[in-house]
Design a protein around this motif. Structure first.
Motif, PDB file in Angstrom:
ATOM      1  N   PRO A  44     -52.120 -56.715  41.363  1.00 25.92           N
ATOM      2  CA  PRO A  44     -50.974 -57.369  40.700  1.00 25.92           C
ATOM      3  C   PRO A  44     -51.379 -58.049  39.401  1.00 25.92           C
ATOM      4  N   TYR A  45     -50.441 -58.054  38.477  1.00 26.48           N
ATOM      5  CA  TYR A  45     -50.668 -58.660  37.166  1.00 26.48           C
ATOM      6  C   TYR A  45     -50.654 -60.187  37.307  1.00 26.48           C
ATOM      7  N   PRO A  46     -51.668 -60.906  36.792  1.00 24.93           N
ATOM      8  CA  PRO A  46     -51.720 -62.365  36.998  1.00 24.93           C
ATOM      9  C   PRO A  46     -50.640 -63.134  36.254  1.00 24.93           C
ATOM     10  N   TYR A  47     -50.023 -62.526  35.236  1.00 23.92           N
ATOM     11  CA  TYR A  47     -48.983 -63.210  34.479  1.00 23.92           C
ATOM     12  C   TYR A  47     -47.634 -62.528  34.726  1.00 23.92           C
ATOM     13  N   ALA A  56     -42.223 -54.738  25.172  1.00 25.40           N
ATOM     14  CA  ALA A  56     -43.623 -55.127  24.995  1.00 25.40           C
ATOM     15  C   ALA A  56     -44.491 -54.721  26.180  1.00 25.40           C
ATOM     16  N   ASP A  57     -43.898 -54.453  27.347  1.00 23.12           N
ATOM     17  CA  ASP A  57     -44.668 -54.041  28.520  1.00 23.12           C
ATOM     18  C   ASP A  57     -44.925 -52.548  28.567  1.00 23.12           C
ATOM     19  N   THR A  58     -44.434 -51.795  27.582  1.00 22.91           N
ATOM     20  CA  THR A  58     -44.630 -50.347  27.553  1.00 22.91           C
ATOM     21  C   THR A  58     -45.752 -49.920  26.611  1.00 22.91           C
ATOM     22  N   GLY A  59     -46.506 -50.859  26.069  1.00 16.77           N
ATOM     23  CA  GLY A  59     -47.597 -50.530  25.151  1.00 16.77           C
ATOM     24  C   GLY A  59     -48.463 -51.741  24.901  1.00 16.77           C
ATOM     25  N   GLU A 135     -51.831 -60.989  26.700  1.00 14.65           N
ATOM     26  CA  GLU A 135     -51.200 -60.155  25.689  1.00 14.65           C
ATOM     27  C   GLU A 135     -51.294 -58.662  25.998  1.00 14.65           C
ATOM     28  N   LEU A 136     -52.047 -58.281  27.037  1.00 16.09           N
ATOM     29  CA  LEU A 136     -52.136 -56.866  27.394  1.00 16.09           C
ATOM     30  C   LEU A 136     -50.817 -56.327  27.920  1.00 16.09           C
ATOM     31  N   GLY A 137     -50.111 -57.123  28.722  1.00 14.51           N
ATOM     32  CA  GLY A 137     -48.884 -56.627  29.329  1.00 14.51           C
ATOM     33  C   GLY A 137     -49.178 -55.735  30.525  1.00 14.51           C
ATOM     34  N   LEU A 138     -48.126 -55.170  31.076  1.00 10.24           N
ATOM     35  CA  LEU A 138     -48.283 -54.328  32.262  1.00 10.24           C
ATOM     36  C   LEU A 138     -49.006 -53.022  31.946  1.00 10.24           C
ATOM     37  N   THR A 139     -48.705 -52.428  30.799  1.00  7.57           N
ATOM     38  CA  THR A 139     -49.366 -51.171  30.430  1.00  7.57           C
ATOM     39  C   THR A 139     -50.846 -51.390  30.142  1.00  7.57           C
TER      40      THR A 139
END
Length: 225
Positions: A44-47, A56-59, A135-139
């Motif tokens: 799971p993503y920590p943020y 913003a979560d697609t790249g 700042e990485l996001g889900l992708t």
């Protein structure tokens, strides 16, 4: 509850009896920006995901979103006009040494400059700074996990453990749980080397039992002469 007139106007555009095309009061198309979800194998993503700017979560956007401000005119008609600044997003092909392939992904200009400063996509993704992970996001988080599972990165991690004097991690969770049950720790000392507390206490259990028996006995008053 909606009135009959409001329901009639809402479904007027869907009826086939009207000869002329009437503009519908609502849209039947799906949302353009869908929520990106991670696969089950990825941790799971920590943020939290980006709720305001889902794109913003697609790249790799580098924490950039749409900015809003005012356009100030200095001519005859002085005043302020509300405007927005969209991020500079482009499709870019980035090479990953760990995956040994090119990744075709959406990148902003800010994230691309940071990747070049880090000397590659792998170094950008493997940074342990909280600001970088946020700042990485889900992708970016999913791509980071794929890079960490490659043999090249695993060999790099093993070399770092040897330099720091750390033991090799178990290959699976079941193996870690098995070793955890065999060696049970409490603090910094194992259970086998633990000292028996009964011998070290000033008052033993037998003395405590005698004290309790004395308390239960009825007290006798002083004898009169």
């Amino acid at each position: 509850m909606l009135s009959a007139s409001s329901l009639r106007t809402a479904f007027r555009g869907l009826s086939l009896d009207t000869p002329t095309s009437i503009k519908r009061s609502f849209s039947t198309t799906s949302f353009l920006q869908k929520r990106k979800t991670l696969s089950e194998e990825v941790p799971p993503y920590p943020y939290k995901p980006n709720y305001l700017y889902k794109q913003a979560d697609t790249g790799l956007y580098g924490g950039v979103s749409i900015d809003f401000g005012n356009k100030i005119s200095k001519g005859k008609n002085k005043g302020k006009t509300r405007r927005s600044w969209k991020p500079n997003v482009r499709w870019k092909k980035l090479h990953s040494d760990a995956l040994d392939e090119d990744v075709f992904i959406k990148v902003t200009r800010k994230a691309l400059r940071t990747i070049r400063k880090c000397n590659g996509l792998d170094n950008y993704l493997l940074s342990d700074k909280p600001a970088r992970i946020k700042e990485l996001g889900l992708t970016g988080w999913e791509l980071r996990w794929k890079v960490m599972q490659t043999p090249k990165i695993q060999a790099r991690f093993s070399e770092q453990r040897k330099k720091l004097g750390l033991a090799e991690p178990p290959k699976s969770f079941e193996e870690w749980l098995r070793t955890r049950k065999q060696i049970q720790w409490r603090g910094n000392t194992p259970l086998k080397e633990r000292v028996d507390i009964k011998d070290k206490t000033p008052i033993k259990l037998e003395q405590l039992a005698n004290l309790e028996s004395l308390k239960e006995q009825p007290t006798q008053g002083p004898k009169l002469a």
